[in-house]
Motif scaffolding. Structure first.
Motif, mmCIF file in Angstrom:
data_model
loop_
_atom_site.group_PDB
_atom_site.id
_atom_site.type_symbol
_atom_site.label_atom_id
_atom_site.label_comp_id
_atom_site.label_asym_id
_atom_site.label_seq_id
_atom_site.Cartn_x
_atom_site.Cartn_y
_atom_site.Cartn_z
ATOM 1 N N ILE A 120 0.852 -1.190 0.000
ATOM 2 C CA ILE A 120 0.000 0.000 0.000
ATOM 3 C C ILE A 120 0.886 1.237 0.000
ATOM 4 O O ILE A 120 1.800 1.354 0.811
ATOM 5 N N ASN A 121 0.618 2.154 -0.921
ATOM 6 C CA ASN A 121 1.429 3.362 -0.959
ATOM 7 C C ASN A 121 0.600 4.597 -0.599
ATOM 8 O O ASN A 121 -0.607 4.668 -0.848
ATOM 9 N N LEU A 123 -13.152 3.814 4.255
ATOM 10 C CA LEU A 123 -12.850 2.436 4.622
ATOM 11 C C LEU A 123 -12.040 1.770 3.516
ATOM 12 O O LEU A 123 -12.462 1.734 2.352
ATOM 13 N N LEU A 124 -10.892 1.237 3.890
ATOM 14 C CA LEU A 124 -9.980 0.561 2.960
ATOM 15 C C LEU A 124 -9.930 -0.923 3.321
ATOM 16 O O LEU A 124 -9.848 -1.288 4.490
ATOM 17 N N LEU A 125 -9.983 -1.781 2.301
ATOM 18 C CA LEU A 125 -9.869 -3.224 2.500
ATOM 19 C C LEU A 125 -8.739 -3.724 1.611
ATOM 20 O O LEU A 125 -8.841 -3.666 0.385
ATOM 21 N N SER A 126 -7.652 -4.206 2.213
ATOM 22 C CA SER A 126 -6.520 -4.675 1.411
ATOM 23 C C SER A 126 -6.678 -6.155 1.080
ATOM 24 O O SER A 126 -7.323 -6.904 1.807
ATOM 25 N N VAL A 127 -6.055 -6.550 -0.040
ATOM 26 C CA VAL A 127 -6.055 -7.954 -0.468
ATOM 27 C C VAL A 127 -4.624 -8.345 -0.834
ATOM 28 O O VAL A 127 -4.017 -7.739 -1.713
ATOM 29 N N ASP A 128 -4.082 -9.338 -0.124
ATOM 30 C CA ASP A 128 -2.748 -9.877 -0.414
ATOM 31 C C ASP A 128 -1.649 -8.847 -0.189
ATOM 32 O O ASP A 128 -0.585 -8.923 -0.787
ATOM 33 N N CYS A 129 -1.891 -7.875 0.645
ATOM 34 C CA CYS A 129 -0.885 -6.872 0.967
ATOM 35 C C CYS A 129 -1.335 -6.123 2.221
ATOM 36 O O CYS A 129 -2.465 -6.291 2.674
ATOM 37 N N GLY A 130 -0.444 -5.311 2.762
ATOM 38 C CA GLY A 130 -0.820 -4.450 3.877
ATOM 39 C C GLY A 130 -0.197 -4.808 5.209
ATOM 40 O O GLY A 130 -0.121 -3.960 6.098
ATOM 41 N N SER A 172 2.572 -2.479 5.834
ATOM 42 C CA SER A 172 2.343 -1.081 5.411
ATOM 43 C C SER A 172 2.036 -0.197 6.608
ATOM 44 O O SER A 172 0.981 0.470 6.668
ATOM 45 N N HIS A 173 2.933 -0.139 7.568
ATOM 46 C CA HIS A 173 2.691 0.616 8.801
ATOM 47 C C HIS A 173 2.559 2.113 8.550
ATOM 48 O O HIS A 173 1.605 2.745 9.034
ATOM 49 N N GLU A 174 3.503 2.699 7.824
ATOM 50 C CA GLU A 174 3.501 4.156 7.642
ATOM 51 C C GLU A 174 2.280 4.645 6.873
ATOM 52 O O GLU A 174 1.580 5.553 7.344
ATOM 53 N N PRO A 175 1.979 4.083 5.678
ATOM 54 C CA PRO A 175 0.809 4.603 4.962
ATOM 55 C C PRO A 175 -0.501 4.385 5.715
ATOM 56 O O PRO A 175 -1.396 5.248 5.670
ATOM 57 N N LEU A 176 -0.632 3.265 6.423
ATOM 58 C CA LEU A 176 -1.877 3.036 7.157
ATOM 59 C C LEU A 176 -1.962 3.922 8.393
ATOM 60 O O LEU A 176 -3.069 4.331 8.792
ATOM 61 N N SER A 177 -0.834 4.246 9.001
ATOM 62 C CA SER A 177 -0.845 5.206 10.115
ATOM 63 C C SER A 177 -1.277 6.581 9.614
ATOM 64 O O SER A 177 -2.053 7.289 10.268
ATOM 65 N N TRP A 178 -0.755 6.961 8.439
ATOM 66 C CA TRP A 178 -1.148 8.241 7.848
ATOM 67 C C TRP A 178 -2.649 8.244 7.556
ATOM 68 O O TRP A 178 -3.346 9.227 7.871
ATOM 69 N N ALA A 179 -3.155 7.173 6.966
ATOM 70 C CA ALA A 179 -4.578 7.099 6.635
ATOM 71 C C ALA A 179 -5.431 7.188 7.888
ATOM 72 O O ALA A 179 -6.469 7.875 7.910
ATOM 73 N N SER A 180 -5.005 6.513 8.951
ATOM 74 C CA SER A 180 -5.762 6.546 10.196
ATOM 75 C C SER A 180 -5.863 7.963 10.741
ATOM 76 O O SER A 180 -6.917 8.385 11.227
ATOM 77 N N ARG A 188 7.717 -5.179 14.661
ATOM 78 C CA ARG A 188 6.759 -4.074 14.651
ATOM 79 C C ARG A 188 5.323 -4.527 14.862
ATOM 80 O O ARG A 188 4.450 -3.707 15.138
ATOM 81 N N GLY A 189 5.068 -5.809 14.717
ATOM 82 C CA GLY A 189 3.709 -6.296 14.868
ATOM 83 C C GLY A 189 2.857 -5.964 13.667
ATOM 84 O O GLY A 189 3.359 -5.714 12.568
ATOM 85 N N VAL A 190 1.543 -5.933 13.859
ATOM 86 C CA VAL A 190 0.625 -5.665 12.753
ATOM 87 C C VAL A 190 0.395 -4.167 12.625
ATOM 88 O O VAL A 190 0.551 -3.416 13.587
ATOM 89 N N PRO A 191 0.014 -3.702 11.441
ATOM 90 C CA PRO A 191 -0.218 -2.265 11.229
ATOM 91 C C PRO A 191 -1.527 -1.808 11.876
ATOM 92 O O PRO A 191 -2.369 -2.638 12.241
ATOM 93 N N PRO A 192 -1.722 -0.503 12.018
ATOM 94 C CA PRO A 192 -2.965 0.008 12.612
ATOM 95 C C PRO A 192 -4.150 -0.273 11.698
ATOM 96 O O PRO A 192 -4.139 0.097 10.525
#
Length: 572
Positions: free
Chosen positions: A123-124, A138-145, A148-156, A174-178
Motif C-alpha cells: 500500500i502506498n 474504509l480501505l480493504l486490502s487484499v494480499d498486501c498491507g 504497510s505501517h507508515e501509509p496506514l498510520s497516515w490514513a488513520s 513491529r507487529g501488525v499495522p494500525p
C-alpha cells in the motif's frame, strides 16, 4: 548447465503395505502416499477424497468478527469501500472475488491495483491520499498491507479506517499495522489451523463469513468461489496440502463448468479444454501466467475487468490482450535469460552466488529469470535491472542458502531490501554491485558445501518400463492436484534403448522413443532439453531415464508418455 544429483528416496515398505491393504489400492500409490508423509488410512482417505467439510470455519481467524461487523455496518450505511489489491494472480483474483461478494450484498465498492514498476508492492501513501480526497473512509486490502505501517498510520490520522487481509509474514519487531481488523493466519496469536492460505484464500474466508452473516452462505455459492481461489492458490505457488489441497481439488473439479464469461474466455485462449479435464498444471502453466503477465506488463486492472465482464465479445477481447501480454512476457524473459546466461558463462567455476546486471532489463521479468538461473546453475541468483545510477534487483535462492541473511550481511551496500529465505527484492547503486557480488560470494562460500551447488533430483522409486501402463497413469491421477508441497511422482528406469533418432521441436524441446529388453516401448518428451546442459541421446544408446508419467488427450486419442526430468547414458 549444472548436472543434477540423483537421490532415490527411501520409504517404510511395511507402512506402505499396511496402507495398500487398508485402502485396497495399488502398492505404488500406497508407497507414494507414505513418501509424502501420509501413512494413516483416514488421512489418506481425506487426501484422495477432498470435500467441502475439509475447509475450516472462517470464524477461527483472529479479527474476523471485527472485520465482518465493520463491513456489515458500512454496507448498511451505504459507505463506499475501496478494495486495494496486489498486482499478482493472488491479489487480482482476491480482488475480483471480494468485488463479487460485495456486489451480491449490495455494497458500493471501487478497487485499486498499484502499478508494479512505478508504485511497487504494498500500500502506498499517494494512492491513499487520492482515496481520501475522493471521500473514502474504509480501505480493504487484499494480499498486501501487513507491512504497510507508515501509509496506514497516515490514513488513520486522516480518518480512514482499514481492514487488512494478507498472508505474508508480519515484521515481528513491529507487529501488525494500525487497522480495525487484520486477517492473516500468520499473525501472532491467530488460532487459524492452516497457515498456508494464500491472499485469495484469506479473501475467500472473509467472503464466506460475510455471506454467512447475511444468511447467504449456501454450499453452492461457496463452491462457486473456489474456482478463483484455486487459480490464485496454484499460481502463488502455495503448498498443496491441508486446506489448500481441498480448495484446489474442488476448484479444479468445477472449472470446466465455469459460467463466468471472463474465466471461460481466459481458459479458451490458454488452451484449457473441459473435455480432457483441467489440472493444477493448467493453472500453473497456462491460466496463471496469463493473469500474472498482466501485473508484470502493467495491465493488472484488466484482470478484474475480465472477471467482471458481462459481454462475451468484451471478455474474449480482454482475454486476447492478456494472452498477448503473456507472449510479450515470454519473449522478454527468453531474451533476458539468454543475455544473463551469456554473462554467467565461464564464470561459474569457484563462484557460489550469481549476480548479473544490465541497463534496461525489464523489471517485470527479472524475478522469473533469477528463478531460472537458480535452476540452471544450482546457485543463488540476483538479476539487476539498471536505470541510471540505481539498480532494481530480484533474488532467488537454493534450499541450502538463506538469502535474507546473506543480504543482511551486505546491508550497508544496499539502498533497501526485503524478502525471506528463498526470495528477495533489493535496490542498489550501480557502483556497489561488484562489491555486493564479492561479499555475497564470500558469505555463501563460508556456509555452502560443494555438493550444495549441485541441484538434487529426488526420485520416488525405480520402475521397469513394463510397469508404466495406462492403468498406472490413471491411478496416479488420483493423487492430483500436484504442486508445491505435493509434487508429481518421479520415477527412474535403467537400461532403456533409444529407439530411433530423437526429434527436436519448438527450438528447445526433444521427443524420442525408448524401449526395454522385454519389448516395452514408450514415447518420451523432454521439455527445454536444450537448456538442460545434457547431451542429446543418440539412436541405439542405452540410457537411464528419470521422468513423470502423463496421459495426454489429443483429438480424442489418449497417449501415454514419459515427461523427462533428466537423462544420462548408462555408466556415466
Amino acid at each position: 548447465m549444472t548436472e543434477k544429483r540423483w537421490i532415490i528416496r527411501r520409504y517404510d515398505l511395511a507402512a506402505a503395505e499396511r496402507l495398500a491393504a487398508a485402502l485396497d489400492c495399488d502398492p505404488v500409490i500406497a508407497a507414494l502416499l507414505v513418501l509424502r508423509g501420509v501413512s494413516d488410512p483416514e488421512e489418506a482417505h481425506r487426501v484422495l477424497h477432498p470435500s467441502l467439510d475439509q475447509l475450516h470455519d472462517p470464524q477461527l481467524m483472529l479479527g474476523m468478527d471485527r472485520a465482518v461487523a465493520r463491513l456489515m455496518s458500512a454496507i448498511a450505511r451505504g459507505e463506499r469501500i475501496l478494495i486495494y489489491g496486489d498486482y499478482d494472480v493472488d491479489g487480482t483474483t482476491g480482488t475480483a472475488l471480494l468485488r463479487r461478494t460485495f456486489q451480491m450484498l449490495g455494497a458500493q465498492t471501487h478497487y485499486y491495483i498499484p502499478h508494479r514498476l512505478s508504485e511497487g508492492y504494498g500500500i502506498n501513501r499517494e494512492a491513499l491520499e487520492r482515496a481520501c480526497a475522493e471521500g473514502y473512509k474504509l480501505l480493504l486490502s487484499v494480499d498486501c498491507g501487513i507491512s504497510s505501517h507508515e501509509p496506514l498510520s497516515w490514513a488513520s490520522a486522516q480518518g480512514m479506517e482499514a481492514i487488512v487481509t494478507d498472508h505474508h509474514l508480519p515484521d515481528l519487531g513491529r507487529g501488525v499495522p494500525p487497522a480495525v481488523a487484520v486477517l492473516n493466519p500468520n499473525q501472532p496469536g491467530c488460532p487459524y489451523p492452516d497457515k498456508n492460505l494464500t491472499g485469495v484464500g484469506v479473501a475467500f474466508k472473509l467472503a464466506h463469513a460475510l455471506l454467512r452473516a447475511n444468511g447467504r452462505a449456501s454450499e453452492e455459492m461457496i463452491r462457486g468461489f473456489l474456482k478463483l481461489v484455486a487459480i490464485g492458490t496454484v499460481a502463488d505457488v502455495a503448498p498443496l496440502v491441508g486446506e489448500n489441497r481441498a480448495i484446489v481439488a474442488l476448484g479444479l473439479r468445477d472449472l470446466p463448468m465455469a459460467k463466468n464469461r471472463g474465466l471461460r474466455a481466459l481458459m479458451e485462449v490458454a488452451g484449457c479444454y473441459a473435455g480432457r479435464g483441467i489440472k493444477a498444471y493448467d493453472i500453473g502453466f497456462r491460466i496463471g501466467p496469463r493473469i500474472n503477465a498482466a501485473g508484470r506488463m502493467d495491465a493488472a486492472r484488466m484482470v478484474v475487468q475480465l472477471f467482471e465482464s458481462e459481454d462475451d465479445s468484451q471478455a474474449r477481447k480482454l482475454a486476447a490482450v492478456l494472452d498477448e501480454r503473456n507472449r510479450e512476457r515470454q519473449r522478454l524473459q527468453t531474451e533476458l535469460l539468454k543475455e544473463a546466461l551469456a554473462e554467467v558463462e565461464g564464470s561459474l567455476h569457484g563462484s557460489h552466488v550469481v549476480v548479473v546486471a544490465r541497463e534496461g532489463w525489464h523489471r517485470g521479468v527479472i524475478g522469473l529469470v533469477a528463478s531460472k538461473l537458480v535452476e540452471l546453475t544450482g546457485r543463488p541468483a540476483i538479476v539487476i535491472s539498471l536505470e541510471g545510477e540505481i539498480g532494481h534487483g530480484s533474488a532467488r535462492s537454493i534450499e541450502e542458502y538463506h538469502l535474507h541473511e546473506g543480504l543482511s550481511a551486505c546491508a550497508e551496500l544496499l539502498e533497501r531490501f526485503g524478502g525471506h529465505r528463498h526470495a528477495a527484492g533489493l535496490q542498489i547503486r550501480r557502483e556497489s554491485i561488484a562489491e555486493l557480488r564479492r561479499r555475497l560470494n564470500e558469505h555463501a562460500a563460508s556456509l555452502l558445501r560443494p555438493e550444495d551447488l549441485t541441484p538434487a533430483l529426488r526420485i520416488d522409486m525405480e520402475l521397469p518400463l513394463g510397469a508404466v501402463t495406462f492403468d498406472l497413469a490413471r491411478k496416479l491421477e488420483t493423487l492430483e492436484p500436484f504442486g508445491t508441497g505435493w509434487r508429481r511422482p518421479i520415477f527412474l528406469t535403467r537400461g532403456l534403448e533409444v529407439d530411433g533418432e530423437p526429434r527436436a521441436f519448438g527450438n528447445e524441446h526433444l521427443k524420442f522413443c525408448v524401449r526395454d529388453a522385454d519389448g516395452a516401448r514408450c514415447t518420451a518428451l523432454w521439455w527445454r532439453a536444450a537448456l538442460s546442459g545434457r547431451r542429446t541421446p543418440r539412436a541405439g544408446e542405452i540410457i537411464e531415464l528419470v521422468y513423470s508419467v502423463e496421459l495426454n488427450l489429443w483429438q480424442g486419442l489418449e497417449e501415454l508418455r514419459l515427461v523427462v526430468e533428466d537423462c544420462r547414458a548408462m555408466g556415466e
